[in-house]
Design a protein around this motif. Structure first.
Motif, PDB file in Angstrom:
ATOM      1  N   GLY A 108       0.098   6.467 -14.505  1.00 45.06           N
ATOM      2  CA  GLY A 108      -1.141   6.918 -13.877  1.00 45.06           C
ATOM      3  C   GLY A 108      -2.022   5.805 -13.352  1.00 45.06           C
ATOM      4  N   ALA A 109      -1.505   4.581 -13.261  1.00 49.55           N
ATOM      5  CA  ALA A 109      -2.283   3.472 -12.732  1.00 49.55           C
ATOM      6  C   ALA A 109      -2.589   3.702 -11.251  1.00 49.55           C
ATOM      7  N   LEU A 110      -3.832   3.468 -10.860  1.00 45.19           N
ATOM      8  CA  LEU A 110      -4.291   3.734  -9.498  1.00 45.19           C
ATOM      9  C   LEU A 110      -4.554   2.433  -8.764  1.00 45.19           C
ATOM     10  N   GLU A 111      -4.206   2.393  -7.478  1.00 46.31           N
ATOM     11  CA  GLU A 111      -4.547   1.236  -6.660  1.00 46.31           C
ATOM     12  C   GLU A 111      -4.634   1.638  -5.195  1.00 46.31           C
ATOM     13  N   LEU A 112      -5.379   0.838  -4.436  1.00 45.96           N
ATOM     14  CA  LEU A 112      -5.483   1.038  -2.996  1.00 45.96           C
ATOM     15  C   LEU A 112      -4.165   0.631  -2.354  1.00 45.96           C
ATOM     16  N   ALA A 113      -3.583   1.502  -1.531  1.00 40.01           N
ATOM     17  CA  ALA A 113      -2.319   1.181  -0.872  1.00 40.01           C
ATOM     18  C   ALA A 113      -2.561   0.565   0.501  1.00 40.01           C
ATOM     19  N   ALA A 114      -3.342   1.247   1.342  1.00 34.33           N
ATOM     20  CA  ALA A 114      -3.597   0.755   2.693  1.00 34.33           C
ATOM     21  C   ALA A 114      -5.005   1.136   3.115  1.00 34.33           C
ATOM     22  N   GLU A 115      -5.669   0.209   3.795  1.00 32.27           N
ATOM     23  CA  GLU A 115      -7.044   0.417   4.234  1.00 32.27           C
ATOM     24  C   GLU A 115      -7.123   0.308   5.751  1.00 32.27           C
ATOM     25  N   VAL A 116      -7.420   1.407   6.407  1.00 30.99           N
ATOM     26  CA  VAL A 116      -7.570   1.398   7.865  1.00 30.99           C
ATOM     27  C   VAL A 116      -8.962   0.915   8.248  1.00 30.99           C
ATOM     28  N   SER A 117      -9.975   1.427   7.565  1.00 31.05           N
ATOM     29  CA  SER A 117     -11.360   1.066   7.853  1.00 31.05           C
ATOM     30  C   SER A 117     -11.890   0.139   6.766  1.00 31.05           C
ATOM     31  N   GLU A 118     -12.354  -1.044   7.152  1.00 31.07           N
ATOM     32  CA  GLU A 118     -12.896  -1.997   6.188  1.00 31.07           C
ATOM     33  C   GLU A 118     -14.376  -1.776   5.924  1.00 31.07           C
ATOM     34  N   SER A 119     -15.029  -0.954   6.735  1.00 37.56           N
ATOM     35  CA  SER A 119     -16.469  -0.760   6.593  1.00 37.56           C
ATOM     36  C   SER A 119     -16.860   0.670   6.244  1.00 37.56           C
ATOM     37  N   GLY A 120     -15.896   1.577   6.195  1.00 37.58           N
ATOM     38  CA  GLY A 120     -16.209   2.965   5.903  1.00 37.58           C
ATOM     39  C   GLY A 120     -15.011   3.690   5.343  1.00 37.58           C
ATOM     40  N   SER A 121     -14.707   4.869   5.899  1.00 39.37           N
ATOM     41  CA  SER A 121     -13.584   5.686   5.457  1.00 39.37           C
ATOM     42  C   SER A 121     -12.760   6.108   6.660  1.00 39.37           C
ATOM     43  N   SER A 122     -11.457   6.185   6.488  1.00 41.41           N
ATOM     44  CA  SER A 122     -10.576   6.608   7.584  1.00 41.41           C
ATOM     45  C   SER A 122     -10.025   8.013   7.373  1.00 41.41           C
ATOM     46  N   TYR A 123     -10.232   8.602   6.190  1.00 40.45           N
ATOM     47  CA  TYR A 123      -9.837   9.986   5.891  1.00 40.45           C
ATOM     48  C   TYR A 123      -8.372  10.262   6.252  1.00 40.45           C
ATOM     49  N   PRO A 124      -7.414   9.619   5.604  1.00 42.48           N
ATOM     50  CA  PRO A 124      -6.000   9.873   5.902  1.00 42.48           C
ATOM     51  C   PRO A 124      -5.610  11.329   5.644  1.00 42.48           C
ATOM     52  N   THR A 125      -4.742  11.853   6.490  1.00 37.61           N
ATOM     53  CA  THR A 125      -4.215  13.211   6.346  1.00 37.61           C
ATOM     54  C   THR A 125      -2.734  13.201   6.692  1.00 37.61           C
ATOM     55  N   ASN A 126      -2.067  14.328   6.453  1.00 32.88           N
ATOM     56  CA  ASN A 126      -0.669  14.528   6.870  1.00 32.88           C
ATOM     57  C   ASN A 126       0.226  13.380   6.406  1.00 32.88           C
ATOM     58  N   ILE A 127       0.173  13.066   5.127  1.00 32.78           N
ATOM     59  CA  ILE A 127       0.938  11.950   4.566  1.00 32.78           C
ATOM     60  C   ILE A 127       2.396  12.372   4.362  1.00 32.78           C
ATOM     61  N   GLY A 128       3.318  11.543   4.816  1.00 29.70           N
ATOM     62  CA  GLY A 128       4.739  11.861   4.680  1.00 29.70           C
ATOM     63  C   GLY A 128       5.590  10.603   4.635  1.00 29.70           C
ATOM     64  N   ILE A 129       6.886  10.781   4.422  1.00 29.28           N
ATOM     65  CA  ILE A 129       7.818   9.657   4.251  1.00 29.28           C
ATOM     66  C   ILE A 129       8.966   9.747   5.242  1.00 29.28           C
ATOM     67  N   VAL A 130       9.316   8.612   5.805  1.00 31.76           N
ATOM     68  CA  VAL A 130      10.554   8.471   6.563  1.00 31.76           C
ATOM     69  C   VAL A 130      11.082   7.061   6.332  1.00 31.76           C
ATOM     70  N   ALA A 131      12.332   6.981   5.890  1.00 37.89           N
ATOM     71  CA  ALA A 131      13.021   5.684   5.731  1.00 37.89           C
ATOM     72  C   ALA A 131      12.185   4.671   4.958  1.00 37.89           C
ATOM     73  N   ASP A 132      11.712   5.075   3.781  1.00 39.81           N
ATOM     74  CA  ASP A 132      10.960   4.187   2.892  1.00 39.81           C
ATOM     75  C   ASP A 132       9.638   3.715   3.492  1.00 39.81           C
ATOM     76  N   ASN A 133       9.107   4.460   4.437  1.00 37.18           N
ATOM     77  CA  ASN A 133       7.809   4.174   5.017  1.00 37.18           C
ATOM     78  C   ASN A 133       6.886   5.368   4.809  1.00 37.18           C
ATOM     79  N   ILE A 134       5.605   5.093   4.629  1.00 39.07           N
ATOM     80  CA  ILE A 134       4.599   6.137   4.503  1.00 39.07           C
ATOM     81  C   ILE A 134       3.913   6.303   5.848  1.00 39.07           C
ATOM     82  N   TYR A 135       3.956   7.511   6.390  1.00 38.27           N
ATOM     83  CA  TYR A 135       3.266   7.822   7.641  1.00 38.27           C
ATOM     84  C   TYR A 135       2.031   8.670   7.339  1.00 38.27           C
ATOM     85  N   PHE A 136       0.977   8.446   8.104  1.00 41.20           N
ATOM     86  CA  PHE A 136      -0.215   9.277   7.956  1.00 41.20           C
ATOM     87  C   PHE A 136      -1.089   9.174   9.204  1.00 41.20           C
ATOM     88  N   ILE A 137      -1.924  10.165   9.379  1.00 39.65           N
ATOM     89  CA  ILE A 137      -2.910  10.192  10.462  1.00 39.65           C
ATOM     90  C   ILE A 137      -4.261   9.819   9.870  1.00 39.65           C
TER      91      ILE A 137
END
Length: 222
Positions: A108-137
């Motif tokens: 259950g350890a939590l960590e930040l994976a990827a940060e799109v916005s350094e000054s606010g929030s990017s609100y990721p959605t539609n998270i999915g996987i292809v070929a060991d990569n994480i895709y999101f909008i």
């Protein structure tokens, strides 16, 4: 008993129906299951936090305090569950806004994976996987004036290298949703232009996780 929502488990019988969340907790509708656990957003008093349970006992594990889920889409990869969320009081805990986070399934350890916005929030959605990569909008920080909405783009995150890559690089498409299948290419629905974001046509596109080339899938009705 108050009227706040609780988390319950049932096998369809009275004897097999019981409450998992405590009486002093209100459970929101932001819930998802991943692996052997149920992840959910619970509020005690004025404090909203992220919890998980195995659904067997009422012993809850607190994943993060003062933390909110911004979307229930998620994906599992290499022992981690990726999802969209963030801390409320970022000034006090030095954390980030609503971005792509991950929780380790084993403890259950939590960590930040990827940060799109350094000054606010990017609100990721539609998270999915292809070929060991994480895709999101996610939001890119721009605003589409003609549509009265925030601009979004398609991103790819490589957990092995921690590289975050913008996939829709031409600033033309407006991704709407991603496919959920693990295919050689990733398929997603998008408005063909930013000006079609809210009321325009839609087309099917695909991208390759090796080249990141985006192309429209021909022969599909708009």
């Amino acid at each position: 008993r108050d009227n706040d929502s609780k988390l319950w488990r049932s096998n369809g019988t009275v004897e097999g129906t019981y409450q998992l969340s405590p009486d002093n907790m209100s459970v929101t509708t932001r819930i998802f299951t991943s692996g052997d656990f149920i992840y959910f957003e619970g509020k005690v008093g004025n404090l909203t936090s992220l919890y998980r349970t195995n659904g067997v006992s009422a012993n809850l594990q607190t994943i993060a305090t003062d933390f909110s889920l911004s979307d229930t889409s998620h994906a599992e990869l290499s022992g981690w569950t990726y999802f969209s969320g963030g801390f409320y009081n970022t000034a006090n805990n030095g954390a980030h806004g609503l971005e792509l986070y991950r929780v380790r399934n084993s403890d259950g350890a939590l960590e930040l994976a990827a940060e799109v916005s350094e000054s606010g929030s990017s609100y990721p959605t539609n998270i999915g996987i292809v070929a060991d990569n994480i895709y999101f909008i996610a939001r890119d920080g721009e605003f589409v004036q003609s549509q009265g909405t925030y601009d979004v783009e398609l991103y790819r995150f490589n957990p092995k290298t921690n590289e975050l890559k913008l996939v829709t690089t031409n600033n033309q498409l407006y991704p709407i949703g991603l496919g959920g299948g693990s295919l050689a290419s990733y398929y997603f629905v998008s408005a063909p232009t930013k000006d079609d974001a809210r009321w325009g046509s839609r087309s099917l596109y695909r991208t390759n996780p090796i080249t990141d080339m985006v192309e429209e899938v021909e022969g599909v009705p708009d």
